[in-house]
Design an enzyme around this catalytic site. Structure first.
Site, PDB file in Angstrom:
ATOM      1  N   ASP A  69      -1.288   7.802  -3.885  1.00 37.91           N
ATOM      2  CA  ASP A  69      -1.397   7.516  -2.458  1.00 37.91           C
ATOM      3  C   ASP A  69      -0.113   8.012  -1.807  1.00 37.91           C
ATOM      4  OD1 ASP A  69      -2.144   6.411   0.040  1.00 37.91           O
ATOM      5  OD2 ASP A  69      -1.049   4.569  -0.416  1.00 37.91           O
ATOM      6  N   GLU A 105      -4.968  11.191  -2.465  1.00 42.67           N
ATOM      7  CA  GLU A 105      -5.646  10.839  -1.217  1.00 42.67           C
ATOM      8  C   GLU A 105      -5.318  11.879  -0.158  1.00 42.67           C
ATOM      9  OE1 GLU A 105      -5.176   7.481   2.168  1.00 42.67           O
ATOM     10  OE2 GLU A 105      -5.480   6.691   0.137  1.00 42.67           O
ATOM     11  N   ASP A 133       0.317  -0.115  -1.747  1.00 46.03           N
ATOM     12  CA  ASP A 133       0.427   1.304  -2.109  1.00 46.03           C
ATOM     13  C   ASP A 133      -0.149   1.549  -3.501  1.00 46.03           C
ATOM     14  OD1 ASP A 133       1.918   2.034   0.300  1.00 46.03           O
ATOM     15  OD2 ASP A 133       3.578   0.946  -0.616  1.00 46.03           O
TER      16      ASP A 133
END
Length: 157
Positions: A7, A68, A140
């Protein structure tokens, strides 16, 4: 099979590693976040992200790397910074000669929660339930693990 989910963030990058067992269930391996000091120069922050992701890849030797996609940023400056961070992550991932996959936040949330507009709290709860994680993890890390779960679900289809 090990999957590394990432991420990306300008100041906090989450990572999560899951294992797909032969019976198609997912097992938590590791997760964490790379915290980048805001006061450092951009080049130093990017170097830190590069070496940290490189170390994670070297330690765990994932079969697939999943990142992502960017979907929005609060301003041009933060969008540029996030773009630089993603670029570094994609570069270090490609240097590892492992397959790289990308999913949007909408795809990830749908795969994990069943609703593309789920909030961070919902994503974290579902990730912990799916992977049977009893300890606390950061948002996260949860987002990174969700990215890996999304890819695992996609591979099964």
């Amino acid at each position: 099979m090990l999957i590394l989910g990432i991420d990306p963030g300008s100041f906090r990058c989450g990572y999560g590693i899951i294992k797909i067992n032969s019976i198609n269930n997912y097992q938590y391996v590791s997760s964490g976040r790379i915290i980048i000091q805001k006061k450092k120069a951009l080049s130093e922050r990017l170097k830190e992200v590069f070496t940290s992701i490189q170390d994670i890849i070297h330690e765990y030797k994932p079969d697939n790397i999943v990142v992502e996609k960017i979907f929005f940023a609060k301003g041009i400056k933060s969008a540029m910074s996030l773009g630089h961070t993603r670029g570094v992550i994609l570069a270090v991932a490609s240097l590892s000669d492992r397959p790289i996959f990308e999913y949007s936040p909408l795809e990830i949330k749908k795969a994990v929660v069943g609703y593309g507009k789920a909030d961070k709290r919902q994503v974290k709860k579902m990730v912990k339930d799916i992977l049977m994680i009893s300890h606390d993890i950061s948002h996260d890390s949860a987002d990174a693990l969700a990215t890996a779960i999304c890819h695992a679900n996609t591979m099964r289809l």
